[in-house]
Motif scaffolding. Structure first.
Motif, mmCIF file in Angstrom:
data_model
loop_
_atom_site.group_PDB
_atom_site.id
_atom_site.type_symbol
_atom_site.label_atom_id
_atom_site.label_comp_id
_atom_site.label_asym_id
_atom_site.label_seq_id
_atom_site.Cartn_x
_atom_site.Cartn_y
_atom_site.Cartn_z
ATOM 1 N N GLU A 156 0.826 -1.209 0.000
ATOM 2 C CA GLU A 156 0.000 0.000 0.000
ATOM 3 C C GLU A 156 0.863 1.261 0.000
ATOM 4 O O GLU A 156 0.487 2.286 -0.579
ATOM 5 N N LEU A 157 2.041 1.191 0.628
ATOM 6 C CA LEU A 157 2.969 2.322 0.561
ATOM 7 C C LEU A 157 3.720 2.330 -0.764
ATOM 8 O O LEU A 157 4.094 3.402 -1.261
ATOM 9 N N ASP A 158 3.927 1.152 -1.352
ATOM 10 C CA ASP A 158 4.515 1.102 -2.700
ATOM 11 C C ASP A 158 3.613 1.800 -3.709
ATOM 12 O O ASP A 158 4.086 2.355 -4.709
ATOM 13 N N ALA A 159 2.308 1.759 -3.466
ATOM 14 C CA ALA A 159 1.365 2.433 -4.363
ATOM 15 C C ALA A 159 1.547 3.947 -4.331
ATOM 16 O O ALA A 159 1.118 4.653 -5.254
ATOM 17 N N VAL A 160 2.178 4.452 -3.275
ATOM 18 C CA VAL A 160 2.513 5.873 -3.195
ATOM 19 C C VAL A 160 3.787 6.149 -3.986
ATOM 20 O O VAL A 160 3.858 7.072 -4.803
ATOM 21 N N SER A 161 4.826 5.340 -3.714
ATOM 22 C CA SER A 161 6.079 5.482 -4.446
ATOM 23 C C SER A 161 6.923 4.230 -4.286
ATOM 24 O O SER A 161 6.997 3.668 -3.188
ATOM 25 N N THR A 162 7.534 3.833 -5.391
ATOM 26 C CA THR A 162 8.533 2.760 -5.333
ATOM 27 C C THR A 162 9.938 3.325 -5.505
ATOM 28 O O THR A 162 10.920 2.593 -5.402
ATOM 29 N N GLU A 163 10.031 4.631 -5.748
ATOM 30 C CA GLU A 163 11.326 5.270 -5.989
ATOM 31 C C GLU A 163 11.884 5.940 -4.738
ATOM 32 O O GLU A 163 13.093 5.996 -4.548
#
Length: 570
Positions: A156-163
């Motif tokens: 769910e936090l990856d959906a915010v950013s993976t970079e």
């Protein structure tokens, strides 16, 4: 008949240290002195940062008024001693001030994981701190108030950013959630074991980290990936934090469990002359161990440039609202994946480990603060302090129990016998009272959280606190919670543990000053003490108790100097 000045003052009804031409005289309102011998006064005079006269308006004016004296008309408002922060983390408040606000109402906007995602996206897009560090931090999500009743996962936090690495901290400060980028940066994999005294939560396979790290698990990842701040950024954070505390009437502030980075930040601010309030630090004993700073001039009962190290701090367990506190009975609703007898866990699970740290503090005669929320952790505190007292007797160390949420009735006489001072946390009654009743401990045990009434009945002093950044350092919310003990749903949690407004005022001024070995110069309005003062919009001892939380801080005065005035107030 001619009287000498001291006799004249006595006849007029004032006490004073003669210092004609006071800098300031306060009149025209209610002055609550927190001095049992003279609980109220009509006027007080200040000179060179000290209180030089307290008494009737006529007496103080006669003794202290000069051509340069400034008269402050309170206009019917109430003057009290400055609030003394019994437990908090000003360095954490500084970090919170430059991070994304993930608090639920009434302090923030978050109701769901979708809200967390939205706020973190906006924060990454607009924050100068993210731009300069390449790291995104959100503070104070609370799973008990989220619609999902759980923490966000790494996906769910990856959906915010993976970079960009993302870290969001639970409101207790004892748990945190991270995206996959942050976990990879820390070198944590499915093969990484749980650290002693902590947990890495796993996915359904029982191995892969799901993004949530508890207690020492949180430290394991956070210390590896947290970006370093520049001196300019550090000063800005301290400045922002001080402004928040001063706006809430605090003139003495605590930094509990100060690590090396925060210690460098605070001592640097002191040396640079940036501190406006007194900051007393309690060093993180486990990370600083025998660091030379603990034997240097900063370790003192006296402030240098508004800073001193007052002692050291240990943590014996975790958070009841995060379900990591260490109980003797199971949680009412155990966390997902735990056995029915799950009762939390100790921070020091190895035999003799906690005793070794307590012995180290006692051997060095360092005042010791111990975070202990669950009753099993408080049992451990009592046992280790009793042993250390026997081995290193004879000193007034004023060991402090911090929080004591699930302090049992039978433990209170033991605290009194060992002279362990309770710094209690009744703010939980509002923020998590309903959660304690329905999920943490159940309706019966929850009634006794932060048992200020029972401690008072035992004839003990205690203090009450906010534990910022766990909650905002909202002084009137602290006051309200101890007097009213109402939850978010207006349920009165533990009515027998409510205390009077007069006792609550002592527990935020004189008694925490005693806790810090400072009652000889702070905590009450008496001649010779520091002129640390707060002007309130109303009298907390006479307004309807339910309205205490609505009282405003109109002004804060530190050592005679105004450091905060509420906008729009003359």
């Amino acid at each position: 008949m001619t009287y000498k000045l001291p006799l004249l003052l006595a006849l007029l009804g004032a006490t004073a240290v003669h210092a004609a031409d006071a800098d300031t005289i306060y009149i025209g309102g209610t002055i609550l002195t927190v001095n049992d011998k003279a609980p109220t006064a009509e006027a007080l005079a200040v000179k060179n940062g000290k209180i030089v006269a307290v008494g009737t308006r006529k007496a103080v004016h006669a003794a202290e008024h000069g051509p340069k004296t400034v008269i402050v008309d309170l206009k019917g408002r109430t003057l009290i001693p400055g609030f003394v922060d019994a437990h908090g983390h000003i360095s954490g408040v500084g970090m919170q001030a430059v991070s994304a606000n993930l608090l639920p109402p009434p302090d923030g906007p978050v109701h769901s994981i979708a809200d967390i995602q939205r706020i973190m996206r906006d924060f990454i897009a607009t924050s100068p701190m993210v731009k300069s560090t390449g790291f995104a931090i959100g503070f104070d999500y609370d799973d008990s108030q989220l619609a999902e009743k759980r923490a966000p996962t790494r996906q769910e936090l990856d959906a915010v950013s993976t970079e960009i690495p993302i870290m969001v901290i639970h409101q207790s400060g004892h748990l945190g959630a991270f995206n996959s980028k942050a976990i990879a940066m820390a070198g944590i994999t499915a093969d990484t074991p749980n650290p002693s005294g902590g947990v890495i939560q796993r996915e359904a396979d029982g191995r892969t980290p799901n993004g949530v790290f508890e207690e020492s698990g949180l430290a394991l990842i956070a210390y590896k990936i947290m970006p370093k701040t520049t001196p300019t950024q550090a000063m800005a954070m301290i400045d922002a934090a001080q402004n928040i505390y001063m706006a809430n009437g605090y003139t003495t502030v605590q930094d509990g469990k100060t690590d090396a980075a925060a210690m460098a930040m605070l001592t640097g601010a002191a040396k640079a002359g940036k501190l406006k309030v007194d900051i007393v630090s309690y060093a993180d004993l486990v990370t600083l161990k025998d660091d030379p700073i603990l034997r240097g001039p900063w370790m003192s009962r006296n402030y240098t440039d508004h800073f001193r190290i007052g002692g050291v701090k240990l943590t014996f367990d975790g958070s009841p609202q995060g379900k990591t506190a260490w109980f003797t009975q199971p949680y009412f609703v155990v966390p997902a994946g735990q056995k029915p007898d799950y009762a939390g866990y100790p921070a020091f699970p190895k035999p003799g480990e906690a005793q070794g740290w307590v012995d180290m503090a006692f051997k060095n005669n360092w005042q010791l603060l111990v975070h202990a929320n669950g009753d099993a952790a408080i049992d451990q505190l009592i046992t280790t302090v009793r042993s250390a007292e026997q081995q290193f007797p004879g000193k007034d160390r004023r060991t402090i129990l911090v929080h004591g949420q699930y302090l049992r009735a039978d433990q209170i006489p033991e605290l009194k016998k060992l002279e362990i001072f309770p710094a209690l946390f009744p703010m939980h009654t509002f923020y998590w009272g309903d959660w304690h009743r329905t999920s943490v401990a159940g309706p019966q045990r929850a009634e006794f959280i932060s048992p200020t009434g029972a401690v008072l009945a035992e004839g003990m002093m205690f203090s009450i606190h906010h534990d910022a950044p766990v909650t905002f350092p909202n002084s009137m919310r602290v006051f309200d919670s101890a007097v009213n003990r109402t939850t978010r749903t207006n349920y009165v949690l533990g009515p027998a543990q409510r205390i009077s407004p007069a006792v609550a005022l002592k527990a935020m001024t004189l008694w925490p000053a005693w806790q810090h070995f400072e009652a000889d110069r702070k905590g009450s309005i008496e001649v010779g003490k520091d002129a640390d003062l707060v002007i309130l919009s109303a009298n907390p001892l006479t307004v309807p108790p339910a309205t205490i939380k609505d009282i405003k801080i109109d002004a804060t005065i530190k050592a005679g100097t105004s450091v905060y005035t509420r906008p729009g107030v003359n």
